[in-house]
Write an enzyme that holds these catalytic residues in place. Structure first.
Site, short mmCIF file in Angstrom:
data_model
loop_
_atom_site.label_atom_id
_atom_site.label_comp_id
_atom_site.label_asym_id
_atom_site.label_seq_id
_atom_site.Cartn_x
_atom_site.Cartn_y
_atom_site.Cartn_z
CE LYS A 198 -2.39 6.91 -1.61
NZ LYS A 198 -3.29 7.44 -2.55
CE1 TYR B 149 -2.99 3.10 0.74
CE2 TYR B 149 -1.90 3.13 3.03
CZ TYR B 149 -2.90 3.84 2.08
OH TYR B 149 -3.41 4.86 2.42
#
Length: 451
Positions: free
Chosen positions: A244, A240
């Site tokens: 990002k 994640y």
């Protein structure tokens, strides 16, 4: 500039504006949409991009997953019988997806939108820590790229705001500044990140899986493991935050002269004040641990109770988003903001542990067949990986291994029991691995600009 703005100036900025918002069906997206409509009814139009096969399906999703939720109760009371007419006037559903170029919109739609949009807000993302690498890359990396490309086609765009996460900083310690990622930058010394090569690796892995006729389960496992492996190779703890960070890099690299604000909130929690104090939807980052304790399925956890738990209410994040958009409108620059609490209002994990125990002691969850209250034991905390590993080896791994051997000797009599305990053990191990970078985090986010 932010210090010179008051609430009326911020609210006034959104009057007459057309705003395209991605991720409106998520928690933060709902809070933003409701806030704008409540404080600035003179906003011209909110274009909400949602995944759907057609506009009617998109409209239905917005009705059921956005405006039909409890968070819109205050707005409903304000407008009374005129609520639905107000929503129809202000909200325009768009059936599309940031994972596709031009969001998958047709040429006519694209041309009209490019003339109308004043502000773009990109909240859409996959926030699963252990998401498949291909899925996370599509949403968090290519999604950011496509948003930026679309924004550059908008003729009168005044602001592109992108919501990232403070944890793109990885496991850094000490003061963490509000600085952008340069293209190819990593958190591990001696490494260089080539985003195009990562995309090619994903495609090649997919081809190999297809050529080997891999099962769906094997494909999912392989892609999850690939994401974690690549993230850790470059210094990030999970897929994640790694994806990002790459999304931020592409935005900074491709924005040209676009006015861009990247907002990095820490752990987003329930609403503090408006419109419904305490409102929350879905299971957020730290909720899995709290629920595990309430159900007594998570008797222990890895966390240093003296470390700072950096959390921020959802309505405060939205307020920061709106102020930042107004403050930096039409500035041909990129600005980074931490929306965090570790320096301004530090709270140690000990507070969560204590208040959580007291709450569930006074309000025990009813988990029995007949609705009897659960018997709560205090959660046990370990401040180091070494201590937790020793405890788990003695308390769980050794008994599990003994049960496995007995099960073999008795021709599988305890197979069901062994499988059930093994599954629970793996779940706890996975949960701890995912949360360790946060529960042992020793950084403090500097927020000079937001002050």
């Amino acid at each position: 500039m932010i210090g010179e703005m008051d609430a009326d100036m911020v609210v006034g900025y959104f009057g007459g504006k057309s705003i395209l918002i991605t991720g409106s069906t998520g928690f933060l997206g709902k809070v933003l949409v409701e806030k704008i409509l409540r404080v600035q009814p003179d906003v011209k139009k909110l274009f909400l991009l949602v995944r759907a096969p057609d506009v009617e399906s998109a409209k239905l999703r917005i009705q059921t997953e956005v405006t039909g939720r409890e968070i819109f109760l205050v707005l409903k009371e304000k407008h009374g019988m005129g609520f639905y007419d107000f929503i129809d006037e202000k909200i325009c559903p768009l059936a599309g997806d940031i994972m596709h170029e031009n969001f998958g919109l047709d040429t006519a739609n694209l041309r009209e939108l490019s003339k109308d949009i004043d502000i773009m807000v990109n909240i859409a993302a996959t926030t699963n820590f252990s998401e498949r690498y291909d899925v996370a890359f599509d949403a968090n990396v290519l999604g950011a790229k496509h948003v930026c490309a679309f924004a550059r086609k908008c003729m009168k765009l005044k602001m592109l705001l992108h919501v990232s996460t403070a944890y793109v900083a990885g496991e850094q310690e000490g003061l963490i500044p509000e600085k952008p990622f340069l293209i190819g930058e990593t958190l591990k010394e001696g490494t260089h990140l080539d985003i195009e090569s990562e995309l090619n690796l994903i495609r090649e892995t997919r081809r190999e899986l297809k050529a080997n006729c891999s099962s769906e389960k094997a494909e999912r496992r392989t892609m999850k493991e690939l994401g974690l492996k690549r993230a850790r190779q470059f210094g990030w703890p999970n897929t994640y935050v790694f994806t990002k960070a790459m999304g931020e890099m592409l935005l900074g690299h491709l924005r040209g002269e676009l006015p861009v604000v990247i907002l990095r909130p820490s752990i987003i929690t329930s609403i503090l004040k408006e419109p419904l104090p305490g409102w929350m939807e879905g299971i957020r980052t730290i909720d899995a641990v709290v629920i595990g304790y309430a159900k007594q399925t998570l008797p222990f956890f890895l966390v240093d109770l003296s470390l700072i738990m950096d959390v921020i209410p959802g309505d405060m994040v939205v307020n920061a988003m709106m102020v930042a958009m107004a403050a930096h409108s039409e500035e041909r620059a990129q600005t980074i903001y931490h929306v965090t609490s570790s320096l301004r209002n530090p709270a140690p994990y000990a507070i969560l542990a204590d208040t959580g125990h007291r709450y569930f002691y006074d309000n025990p969850p009813r988990t029995g067949r007949n609705g009897e209250p659960a018997r709560l034991n205090k959660m046990r905390f370990f401040s180091t990986v070494a201590r937790l590993s020793l405890y788990m080896a003695v308390r769980y791994r050794l008994p599990l291994e003994m049960l496995r051997l007995v099960n073999i000797a008795l021709c599988g009599v305890f197979s069901r029991r062994y499988d059930d305990l093994s599954r629970k053990y793996r779940f706890i191990v996975q949960l701890i691995e995912l949360y360790t970078p946060y529960s042992l985090f020793k950084g403090w986010y500097v927020r000079v600009k937001m002050e």
